[in-house]
Design a protein around this motif. Structure first.
Motif, mmCIF file in Angstrom:
data_model
loop_
_atom_site.group_PDB
_atom_site.id
_atom_site.type_symbol
_atom_site.label_atom_id
_atom_site.label_comp_id
_atom_site.label_asym_id
_atom_site.label_seq_id
_atom_site.Cartn_x
_atom_site.Cartn_y
_atom_site.Cartn_z
ATOM 1 N N GLY A 50 0.808 -1.210 0.000
ATOM 2 C CA GLY A 50 0.000 0.000 0.000
ATOM 3 C C GLY A 50 0.838 1.255 0.000
ATOM 4 N N GLY A 51 2.001 1.197 -0.634
ATOM 5 C CA GLY A 51 2.860 2.366 -0.728
ATOM 6 C C GLY A 51 3.733 2.595 0.482
ATOM 7 N N ILE A 52 3.678 1.720 1.474
ATOM 8 C CA ILE A 52 4.486 1.875 2.703
ATOM 9 C C ILE A 52 5.364 0.644 2.841
ATOM 10 C CG2 ILE A 52 4.460 2.176 5.198
ATOM 11 C CD1 ILE A 52 1.686 3.399 4.913
ATOM 12 N N SER A 53 6.643 0.845 3.105
ATOM 13 C CA SER A 53 7.550 -0.291 3.271
ATOM 14 C C SER A 53 7.203 -1.057 4.540
ATOM 15 C CB SER A 53 8.998 0.179 3.331
ATOM 16 O OG SER A 53 9.253 0.826 4.565
ATOM 17 N N LEU A 54 7.490 -2.351 4.484
ATOM 18 C CA LEU A 54 7.264 -3.160 5.693
ATOM 19 C C LEU A 54 8.117 -2.659 6.860
ATOM 20 C CD1 LEU A 54 7.027 -6.829 4.322
ATOM 21 C CD2 LEU A 54 5.176 -5.287 5.015
ATOM 22 N N LEU A 55 9.292 -2.091 6.538
ATOM 23 C CA LEU A 55 10.124 -1.538 7.614
ATOM 24 C C LEU A 55 9.382 -0.423 8.333
ATOM 25 C CD1 LEU A 55 12.838 -1.326 9.098
ATOM 26 C CD2 LEU A 55 13.571 0.303 7.343
ATOM 27 N N ASP A 56 8.740 0.486 7.564
ATOM 28 C CA ASP A 56 8.023 1.597 8.190
ATOM 29 C C ASP A 56 6.769 1.122 8.910
ATOM 30 O OD1 ASP A 56 9.854 3.482 7.424
ATOM 31 O OD2 ASP A 56 8.845 3.934 5.528
ATOM 32 N N LEU A 57 6.179 0.033 8.397
ATOM 33 C CA LEU A 57 4.985 -0.494 9.063
ATOM 34 C C LEU A 57 5.347 -1.111 10.419
ATOM 35 C CD1 LEU A 57 3.005 -2.183 6.127
ATOM 36 C CD2 LEU A 57 2.294 -0.209 7.483
ATOM 37 N N HIS A 58 6.422 -1.869 10.469
ATOM 38 C CA HIS A 58 6.774 -2.593 11.697
ATOM 39 C C HIS A 58 7.744 -1.811 12.594
ATOM 40 C CE1 HIS A 58 4.770 -6.421 10.796
ATOM 41 N NE2 HIS A 58 5.118 -6.222 9.523
#
Length: 602
Positions: free
Chosen positions: A473-481
């Protein structure tokens, strides 16, 4: 004053022609301060008639002690005297000063004469008593002189000086001079053993008076305070130090070479009290740390306490039952140590030769030396396996070195796990693991797996890259977690940027984490720090001082009422200043376990 005398004649009775007289003599007892007085009653007739033969009652009183005797048919011719009709001996005590005046009285009575009485007194020769004395001070230090002045009384008796403490009496001066100053010295060796728990004691200076033939006729005593010199302290003969961790002794080849964070240092103090005192407390002071015990063996666990590295001075202080202290310094050789660490660890496929995997690594290992000899050797073992396999293959084993190298002939369609283990002589192994994917493919698949950016190998979806390379959704998994500001807790020393991406910094070194509380000013801001590893206890004495009263109303500090032996209900004074009870810091750490804390900053 005399040792004999006469009271009488006294006349009376019928025709006023009868008389009574008392004759007395005394024998003195100098040591007992008394005289044995013998008195006799004499009677007479002064007319021409004859004495009627009647019963006659004769009374005789000496110093208030009265008795009588009845005489029958007592015949007294006209104009004659009957001497010593009745005699008695009575013990007459002298006054404390040795003098004495006593009363005498006698009477005779019968039916013919009536009653005739006589009374008077006798003055006895003074019995010399104990000498009195004066002094220069009522506080005297053991083994130091105190000046006395014994006042003579011309009796010819001699005087000796004694010290008495706790019922123990010691001759201090024999055959003293009179009316001149002279010095006496109370010896610490005579009395210290009977006062093992006191630095000062109440006792007496006694002047005893003796007759020339050695009879003790009395004494004069005065209350004194006996103090000990500040130099009377316990002794420390030895402090033995040793390492308790066998592994460290084996590695270093020494029992007195210590390792920070690992060693357990045992200090055994050999100390002795003096003149009967006993050692009550042992204290080890190292920097801001202080350890106190009633045991002479103390263990300093360096996994719990940081005492620094290098030549560290530990001060051992012992306190005896008198409160006296002695100290000694010992030097502890502490070497710095940290577990081995893998640095700059990178695993990549060669861009030109995809069958080659390049391994870049360096290590940090603490140096432990005994003299100039290095004792902390280490090994570096590098292993690899296909990610889908379970068995590891050893690629290289290195001793006391770590070099970059390449693995060749690696399958391009497989991912590989690379593991590096560092083991030194002191710590458990440290293992770091990384992964290198298969060669780059936009997409690949097998009958069970879809690969993105790599060959399909495992799972349903097998994606290459770090969390920072994968977007949802346009957001890296790093930024999500792990958004910026997030904290990662791990026991792995490797920077998370190598495995999941982003930029990270070490966070909260040597500090615990506390939840923010907006209602508490101590915890209402993010990143606020506080607290202390050690804390000093300071307990002041009540008021400015503790006041005790000497018998002569002097003031003293830190007093207590003694109850034992010859000191019951006497005041004991110890001349100490009003100081804090314990101004040295003590350990303030909670039980803990260390981990790596990383905070994402970009």
């Amino acid at each position: 004053m005399a040792l004999n005398g006469i009271v009488g004649w006294s006349t009376g009775g019928s025709y006023n022609s009868w008389g009574v007289k008392i004759t007395w003599s005394a024998k003195q007892n100098i040591a007992g301060n008394y005289s044995d007085v013998t008195a006799s009653v004499s009677i007479r007739s002064t007319n021409s008639g004859s004495w009627f033969q009647r019963d006659t009652d004769i009374w005789l009183s000496i110093d208030g002690n009265s008795d009588h005797k009845v005489f029958g048919n007592l015949l007294l011719n006209p104009n004659s005297t009957a001497s010593n009709v009745y005699s008695r001996t009575v013990r007459v005590p002298h006054d404390p000063g040795g003098g004495k005046v006593f009363a005498l009285s006698a009477s005779m009575s019968n039916g013919t004469v009536g009653t005739v009485s006589v009374s008077g007194s006798g003055g006895l020769t003074d019995i010399p008593r104990a000498y009195s004395f004066n002094y220069s001070s009522d506080t005297v230090q053991y083994d130091s002189p105190v000046t006395l002045l014994v006042f003579g009384n011309g009796s010819g008796n001699k005087a000796n000086v004694y010290f008495n403490i706790g019922g123990k009496e010691v001759l201090a001066y024999s055959n003293t001079p009179f009316d001149t100053n002279f010095a006496v010295v109370p010896k610490l060796s005579d009395f210290a053993n009977i006062t093992p728990d006191m630095a000062a004691a109440i006792g007496y200076v006694i002047v005893k008076t003796f007759t020339p033939d050695g009879q003790n006729i009395g004494s004069t005593q005065k209350l004194f305070t006996f103090t000990m010199s500040s130099s009377v302290v316990p002794s420390i003969s030895n402090v033995a130090q040793t390492e308790l961790v066998d592994k460290i002794k084996t590695v270093t080849g020494s029992s007195t070479l210590y390792i920070s964070n690992l060693s357990q240092i045992q200090l055994t103090t050999t100390a002795n009290g003096i003149y009967g005192s006993t050692i009550k407390e042992y204290n080890v002071s190292i920097g801001n740390l202080s350890f106190t015990s009633t045991s002479n063996i103390q263990t300093i666990d360096l996994s719990q306490y940081n005492i620094g590295t290098g030549s560290i001075v530990a001060t051992i202080t012992v306190t005896d039952s008198r409160g006296r202290k002695a100290s000694i310094d010992v030097t502890l050789n502490v070497q710095a140590y940290s577990p081995p660490m893998l640095k700059n660890f990178k695993v990549t496929r060669n861009m030109d030769l995809n069958t080659t995997i390049n391994i870049v690594k360096s290590v940090a290992v603490s140096s432990i030396k005994n003299g100039t000899t290095e004792k902390n050797s280490y090994t570096v073992v590098t292993k690899y396996k296909k990610t889908v396999d379970t068995a590891w293959i050893t690629a290289k084993t290195e001793t006391n070195t770590s070099a970059n190298f390449a693995l060749t002939g690696m399958a391009i369609e497989s991912s590989y796990d690379i593991q590096v283990t560092i083991t030194d002589k002191l710590s458990e192994s440290v293992t770091v693991q990384s992964n290198v994917p298969s060669i780059f493919m936009i997409m690949s698949w097998s009958d069970k797996t879809v690969g993105i950016g790599k060959a399909a190998e495992q799972g349903i979806l097998d994606i290459a890259g770090k969390l920072s390379d994968i977007y949802v959704g346009g957001i890296s998994l790093l930024d999500l977690h792990y958004p910026i500001g997030e904290i990662k807790i791990t026991t792995n020393s490797q920077n998370p940027s190598a495995t999941i991406g982003g930029t990270w910094e070490r966070y909260s070194k040597g500090k615990v984490l506390v939840g923010l509380d907006e209602s508490d000013s101590d915890f209402d801001t993010v990143g606020k720090t506080g607290g202390e590893k050690t804390h000093a206890l300071v307990v002041g004495l009540p008021g400015n001082s503790e006041i005790g009263i000497y018998p002569n109303n002097k003031e003293a500090t830190n007093w207590g009422l003694m109850t034992g032996g010859g000191f019951k209900n006497r005041v004991m004074i110890s001349e100490t200043e009003n100081v804090p009870y314990n101004s040295k810091p003590h350990n303030n750490l909670q039980p803990y376990i260390t981990v790596y804390l990383w905070r994402r900053i970009a």
